[in-house]
Design an enzyme around this catalytic site. Structure first.
Site, PDB file in Angstrom:
ATOM      1  N   SER A  54       0.872  -1.267   0.018  1.00 35.29           N
ATOM      2  CA  SER A  54      -0.021  -0.138   0.004  1.00 35.29           C
ATOM      3  C   SER A  54       0.783   1.321   0.081  1.00 35.29           C
ATOM      4  O   SER A  54       1.946   1.019  -0.013  1.00 35.29           O
ATOM      5  CB  SER A  54      -0.802  -0.021   1.286  1.00 35.29           C
ATOM      6  N   ARG A 298       0.672  -4.520  -6.575  1.00 36.50           N
ATOM      7  CA  ARG A 298      -0.667  -5.067  -6.321  1.00 36.50           C
ATOM      8  C   ARG A 298      -1.825  -4.094  -7.001  1.00 36.50           C
ATOM      9  O   ARG A 298      -1.619  -2.990  -7.269  1.00 36.50           O
ATOM     10  CB  ARG A 298      -0.732  -4.780  -4.770  1.00 36.50           C
ATOM     11  N   THR A 334      -7.636   1.722   3.294  1.00 34.68           N
ATOM     12  CA  THR A 334      -7.270   1.051   4.337  1.00 34.68           C
ATOM     13  C   THR A 334      -8.379   1.389   5.400  1.00 34.68           C
ATOM     14  O   THR A 334      -8.952   0.522   6.084  1.00 34.68           O
ATOM     15  CB  THR A 334      -6.204   1.707   5.088  1.00 34.68           C
ATOM     16  N   CYS A 488       2.390  -7.578 -16.764  1.00 33.45           N
ATOM     17  CA  CYS A 488       2.909  -8.365 -15.460  1.00 33.45           C
ATOM     18  C   CYS A 488       4.188  -7.679 -14.878  1.00 33.45           C
ATOM     19  O   CYS A 488       5.307  -7.283 -15.786  1.00 33.45           O
ATOM     20  CB  CYS A 488       3.278  -9.789 -15.891  1.00 33.45           C
ATOM     21  N   CYS A 512       6.102 -14.564  -9.422  1.00 30.15           N
ATOM     22  CA  CYS A 512       4.592 -13.802  -9.443  1.00 30.15           C
ATOM     23  C   CYS A 512       4.678 -13.173  -7.880  1.00 30.15           C
ATOM     24  O   CYS A 512       4.913 -13.980  -6.687  1.00 30.15           O
ATOM     25  CB  CYS A 512       3.628 -14.858  -9.070  1.00 30.15           C
ATOM     26  N   CYS A 515       0.086  -9.862  -7.607  1.00 29.24           N
ATOM     27  CA  CYS A 515      -0.648  -8.620  -7.758  1.00 29.24           C
ATOM     28  C   CYS A 515      -2.059  -8.694  -8.459  1.00 29.24           C
ATOM     29  O   CYS A 515      -2.862  -7.857  -8.115  1.00 29.24           O
ATOM     30  CB  CYS A 515       0.031  -7.608  -8.692  1.00 29.24           C
ATOM     31  N   CYS A 518      -2.939 -10.205 -14.060  1.00 26.63           N
ATOM     32  CA  CYS A 518      -3.250 -11.230 -15.122  1.00 26.63           C
ATOM     33  C   CYS A 518      -4.649 -11.660 -15.006  1.00 26.63           C
ATOM     34  O   CYS A 518      -5.338 -11.667 -16.035  1.00 26.63           O
ATOM     35  CB  CYS A 518      -2.502 -12.247 -15.254  1.00 26.63           C
TER      36      CYS A 518
HETATM   37  C1  FAD Z   1      -0.046   0.799  -4.636  1.00 26.09           C
HETATM   38  C2  FAD Z   1      -1.302   1.135  -3.707  1.00 26.09           C
HETATM   39  C3  FAD Z   1      -1.236   2.239  -2.795  1.00 26.09           C
HETATM   40  C4  FAD Z   1      -2.136   2.384  -2.148  1.00 26.09           C
HETATM   41  N1  FAD Z   1      -2.126   3.488  -1.271  1.00 26.09           N
HETATM   42  C5  FAD Z   1      -3.142   3.629  -0.283  1.00 26.09           C
HETATM   43  C6  FAD Z   1      -3.000   4.605   0.620  1.00 26.09           C
HETATM   44  O1  FAD Z   1      -2.099   5.403   0.580  1.00 26.09           O
HETATM   45  N2  FAD Z   1      -3.741   4.951   1.668  1.00 26.09           N
HETATM   46  C7  FAD Z   1      -4.891   3.956   1.842  1.00 26.09           C
HETATM   47  O2  FAD Z   1      -5.630   3.936   2.757  1.00 26.09           O
HETATM   48  N3  FAD Z   1      -5.087   2.809   0.830  1.00 26.09           N
HETATM   49  C8  FAD Z   1      -4.048   2.594  -0.303  1.00 26.09           C
HETATM   50  N4  FAD Z   1      -4.179   1.711  -1.296  1.00 26.09           N
HETATM   51  C9  FAD Z   1      -5.208   0.653  -0.948  1.00 26.09           C
HETATM   52  C10 FAD Z   1      -4.917  -0.271   0.445  1.00 26.09           C
HETATM   53  O3  FAD Z   1      -3.856  -0.843   0.324  1.00 26.09           O
HETATM   54  C11 FAD Z   1      -6.335  -1.189   0.314  1.00 26.09           C
HETATM   55  O4  FAD Z   1      -7.479  -0.797   0.264  1.00 26.09           O
HETATM   56  C12 FAD Z   1      -6.177  -2.238   1.641  1.00 26.09           C
HETATM   57  O5  FAD Z   1      -5.102  -2.786   1.779  1.00 26.09           O
HETATM   58  C13 FAD Z   1      -7.170  -3.283   1.698  1.00 26.09           C
HETATM   59  O6  FAD Z   1      -7.193  -3.946   2.637  1.00 26.09           O
HETATM   60  P1  FAD Z   1      -7.872  -5.650   2.646  1.00 26.09           P
HETATM   61  O7  FAD Z   1      -7.626  -5.971   4.120  1.00 26.09           O
HETATM   62  O8  FAD Z   1      -9.159  -5.457   2.034  1.00 26.09           O
HETATM   63  O9  FAD Z   1      -6.811  -6.308   1.602  1.00 26.09           O
HETATM   64  P2  FAD Z   1      -5.396  -6.416   1.560  1.00 26.09           P
HETATM   65  O10 FAD Z   1      -4.568  -5.303   2.316  1.00 26.09           O
HETATM   66  O11 FAD Z   1      -4.870  -6.580   0.352  1.00 26.09           O
HETATM   67  O12 FAD Z   1      -4.990  -7.714   2.470  1.00 26.09           O
HETATM   68  C14 FAD Z   1      -5.672  -9.212   2.242  1.00 26.09           C
HETATM   69  C15 FAD Z   1      -4.610 -10.082   2.637  1.00 26.09           C
HETATM   70  O13 FAD Z   1      -5.344 -11.273   2.332  1.00 26.09           O
HETATM   71  C16 FAD Z   1      -4.240 -12.526   2.152  1.00 26.09           C
HETATM   72  N5  FAD Z   1      -5.018 -13.102   1.281  1.00 26.09           N
HETATM   73  C17 FAD Z   1      -5.553 -13.070   0.030  1.00 26.09           C
HETATM   74  N6  FAD Z   1      -5.901 -14.283  -0.413  1.00 26.09           N
HETATM   75  C18 FAD Z   1      -5.921 -15.177   0.590  1.00 26.09           C
HETATM   76  C19 FAD Z   1      -6.222 -16.514   0.731  1.00 26.09           C
HETATM   77  N7  FAD Z   1      -7.179 -17.052  -0.416  1.00 26.09           N
HETATM   78  N8  FAD Z   1      -6.009 -17.238   1.870  1.00 26.09           N
HETATM   79  C20 FAD Z   1      -5.183 -16.638   2.629  1.00 26.09           C
HETATM   80  N9  FAD Z   1      -4.942 -15.303   2.679  1.00 26.09           N
HETATM   81  C21 FAD Z   1      -5.168 -14.639   1.582  1.00 26.09           C
HETATM   82  C22 FAD Z   1      -3.376 -11.470   1.607  1.00 26.09           C
HETATM   83  O14 FAD Z   1      -2.167 -12.013   1.317  1.00 26.09           O
HETATM   84  C23 FAD Z   1      -3.174 -10.234   2.261  1.00 26.09           C
HETATM   85  O15 FAD Z   1      -2.241 -10.354   3.426  1.00 26.09           O
HETATM   86  C24 FAD Z   1      -3.188   1.418  -1.747  1.00 26.09           C
HETATM   87  C25 FAD Z   1      -3.220   0.430  -2.739  1.00 26.09           C
HETATM   88  C26 FAD Z   1      -2.077   0.041  -3.553  1.00 26.09           C
HETATM   89  C27 FAD Z   1      -1.855  -1.255  -4.315  1.00 26.09           C
HETATM   90  S1  SF4 Z   2      -0.579 -12.064 -10.253  1.00 22.40           S
HETATM   91 FE1  SF4 Z   2      -0.237 -12.324 -12.789  1.00 22.40          FE
HETATM   92  S2  SF4 Z   2       0.333 -10.118 -13.191  1.00 22.40           S
HETATM   93 FE2  SF4 Z   2       0.754 -10.377 -11.118  1.00 22.40          FE
HETATM   94  S3  SF4 Z   2       2.842 -10.942 -10.770  1.00 22.40           S
HETATM   95 FE3  SF4 Z   2       1.689 -12.781 -10.805  1.00 22.40          FE
HETATM   96  S4  SF4 Z   2       1.784 -13.254 -12.664  1.00 22.40           S
HETATM   97 FE4  SF4 Z   2       2.531 -11.394 -12.779  1.00 22.40          FE
END
Ligand code: FAD
Ligand code: SF4
Length: 544
Positions: A54, A298, A334, A488, A512, A515, A518
């Site tokens: 994030s 991601r 978040t 990717c 991988c 993220c 794909c």
């Molecule tokens: C580049 C980027 C920048 C961002 N910047 C900000 C920001 O500045 N401020 C902000 O508030 N938000 C920001 N966000 C958004 C924020 O990160 C997300 O909204 C937030 O993390 C979502 O929380 P979540 O718990 O839903 O999912 P996630 O944070 O994605 O957590 C999901 C967890 O579940 C685990 N998981 C997934 N599938 C499985 C499975 N089948 N079995 C077991 N474990 C699994 C993953 O490994 C992960 O640890 C950003 C996102 C990105 C990608």
């Molecule tokens: S999830 Fe798909 S696009 Fe992302 S790193 Fe893995 S193979 Fe590449």
């Protein structure tokens, strides 16, 4: 669905999938309300935080509600956001624009979301939550139409699909309720949406990919609390996206570049856009004398309110980014993920005390009555405005929607297309020539993946599966010239045999970084991302 009856099983009141902010906030709220409830969280990363990526500027509203004394308890959010800058870039110039109200960060904190999750996990464990990192939920248990928990991934299966010498079958984790907080494009959430038709009558979910680097820079160029966002160069006016540069902690910069996955040009590479962005004359100074520490990528959900699916089904619910709770104009999810987890937990606690009905009906009702709904409702037209009108029209529309209509437009702009449908044929789009990396400011994919500490056991079945391998040549190659080898961010996909006139796809699944791009962007929806063996994937360090 895998056979649960033959497996060793454990019983809980509630199983939470994913130790992200949504899952951990849900687990904490549950134990606050129902201290005797047996609550378990499974996480596919080798440790909590290992797969969390994030920005992160964090709005503390949900955290204030969950753990009001988080500051005294040492939550790792120590850099208050102090100075917001919003820039429009041309190829050579940077023009400062007024900061839109959604991007005012006064009262917010800059930090590492991975570290915040590690801290939240400690708070959860102190309340008695059982957390199992390294255990992906690979499948759901469904009995009589009700989801009754999950099955964790088997360990020690060989590439051939046969059990190897270290084979350990996954366990059945049974529960009255299962909350799916897998983050954006969850692999089980995707199946549940199809199984229970949760996306009927809502807009398609739209997404972006965010590619991120963590840098350490010299103290004299570090401005703790500085928050910079840019739009414009290097993207064209039709492609949604931009950068963020956040100064925090001890001389750290969180730099990221986000590209909307509704982009049209199959020659576009979000990774290379991210690299060349750093060479802009107004930007390169931020990195001067610095050192890149980590790298990752991601996807994030961008559809907002119109794309939120039905949240509940018999025995469970979707929370956080799995459901699409992210405020796009703020680029923040978040606080939304945490709030949705807390609201789901409150409804589950009531259901546990009230005869354990199949559906947690209180959850969608509570979401609709909450500040989260109001916030997403006010922001709902901004992202589709950019999809309709491009960058300049989108900015003008956002101004109208925000300043004049104050988020209460009497219309809702809809998302017309799913992201996998938007690519132009390769011969109808201009090729993009990206500069070669210099190894100091800009880098290649493999060097980048190396510092994400990504690892997957070699001898395991591939977790990236082409549903129909024969479709790759006529669709991905002939029509789009293998866009997956460009979108990717981890060099997983390579078109090989091109010079011999026999192009075929090589999948380097061990690279991988999870993220999910794909799974989202493949034009034929032929790529299916499934959970690899537990602990595989990136291992993002503290600070990332
Ligand atoms: C580049 C980027 C920048 C961002 N910047 C900000 C920001 O500045 N401020 C902000 O508030 N938000 C920001 N966000 C958004 C924020 O990160 C997300 O909204 C937030 O993390 C979502 O929380 P979540 O718990 O839903 O999912 P996630 O944070 O994605 O957590 C999901 C967890 O579940 C685990 N998981 C997934 N599938 C499985 C499975 N089948 N079995 C077991 N474990 C699994 C993953 O490994 C992960 O640890 C950003 C996102 C990105 C990608
Ligand atoms: S999830 Fe798909 S696009 Fe992302 S790193 Fe893995 S193979 Fe590449």
């Amino acid at each position: 669905m895998a056979d649960a009856a033959a497996r060793e099983s454990m019983e809980f009141d509630v199983v939470v999938v994913g130790a992200g902010p949504a899952g951990l906030a849900a687990a904490i709220r549950l134990k606050q309300l129902a201290p005797d409830a047996a609550v378990c969280v499974v996480e596919k990363g080798g440790e909590v935080g290992a797969h969390i990526l994030s920005g992160a500027v964090i709005e503390p509203r949900a955290l204030d509600e969950l753990i009001p004394n988080w500051r005294e308890r040492g939550a790792p959010l120590e850099t208050p956001a102090r100075d917001d800058r919003f820039l429009y870039l041309t190829a050579r110039r940077a023009i400062r624009l007024p900061t839109p109200p959604q991007m005012h960060n006064h009262g917010n904190y800059i930090g590492s979301l991975g570290d915040v999750c590690r801290w939240l996990a400690a708070q959860a464990e102190a309340l008695g939550v059982e957390i199992y990192p390294g255990f992906p939920a690979a499948d759901v248990i469904e009995e009589n139409g009700r989801i009754g928990g999950v099955i964790t991934g088997d360990m020690g299966v060989e590439k051939s699909g046969r059990p190897g010498p270290n084979f350990q079958p996954g366990m059945a984790l049974r529960a009255s309720y299962t909350l799916f907080g897998e983050g954006c494009r969850g692999s089980l959430a995707k199946r549940l949406m199809a199984r229970f038709a949760l996306r009927d009558r809502v807009d398609p979910q739209t997404y972006a990919i965010g590619v991120k680097e963590l840098w350490e820079v010299p103290a004299d160029s570090h401005r703790p609390g500085l928050v910079v966002h840019t739009v414009g160069w290097p993207l064209d006016w039709r492609t949604y996206g931009g950068s963020f540069i956040y100064h925090f902690g001890p001389n750290l910069i969180s730099y990221g570049f986000v590209v909307g996955l509704d982009y049209r040009n199959p020659w576009l590479s979000p990774f290379d856009e991210m690299q060349r962005f750093k060479t802009h004359p107004a930007i390169r100074g931020y990195f001067a004398g610095g050192r890149r520490i980590s790298y990752g990528a991601r996807a994030l959900s961008e559809g907002g309110l119109q794309s939120i699916p039905r949240l509940v089904f018999p025995g469970g619910a979707l929370i956080g980014d799995s459901a699409g709770f992210l405020n796009v104009p703020k680029i923040k999810g978040t606080h939304a993920a945490m709030k949705s987890g807390m609201l789901a937990a409150e409804a589950v606690a009531a259901a546990l005390a009230g005869g354990r009905p199949a559906e947690i009906a209180g959850y969608p009702e509570a979401v609709r009555a909450s500040w989260l709904w109001d916030e997403l409702s006010a922001a709902r037209n901004i992202r589709p405005g950019f999809a309709r009108f491009g960058l300049f029209g989108g900015i003008a529309y956002a101004g109208l929607d925000t300043y004049v209509l104050r988020g209460r437009a009497p219309w809702t702009l809809h998302h017309r297309h799913a992201d996998h449908t938007t690519l132009l044929p390769a011969d109808a789009a201009p090729r993009i020539a990206y500069p070669k990396p210099d190894g100091v400011l800009t880098f290649d994919r493999l060097t980048s993946v190396f510092i994400s500490n990504t690892n997957h056991a070699e001898d395991q079945p591939p977790h990236l599966v082409l549903r129909d391998p024969a479709e790759w040549q006529p669709v991905n190659w002939a029509r789009y010239r293998s866009p997956e080898s460009r979108y990717c961010p981890a060099a997983v996909y390579e078109a090989v045999g091109v010079e011999e006139g026999q192009p075929r796809l090589q999948i380097n699944a061990q690279n991988c970084v999870h993220c999910k791009t794909c799974d989202i962007k493949d034009p034929a929806q032929n790529i299916d991302w499934v959970t690899p063996e537990g602990g595989g994937g990136p291992n993002y360090p503290s600070g990332m």
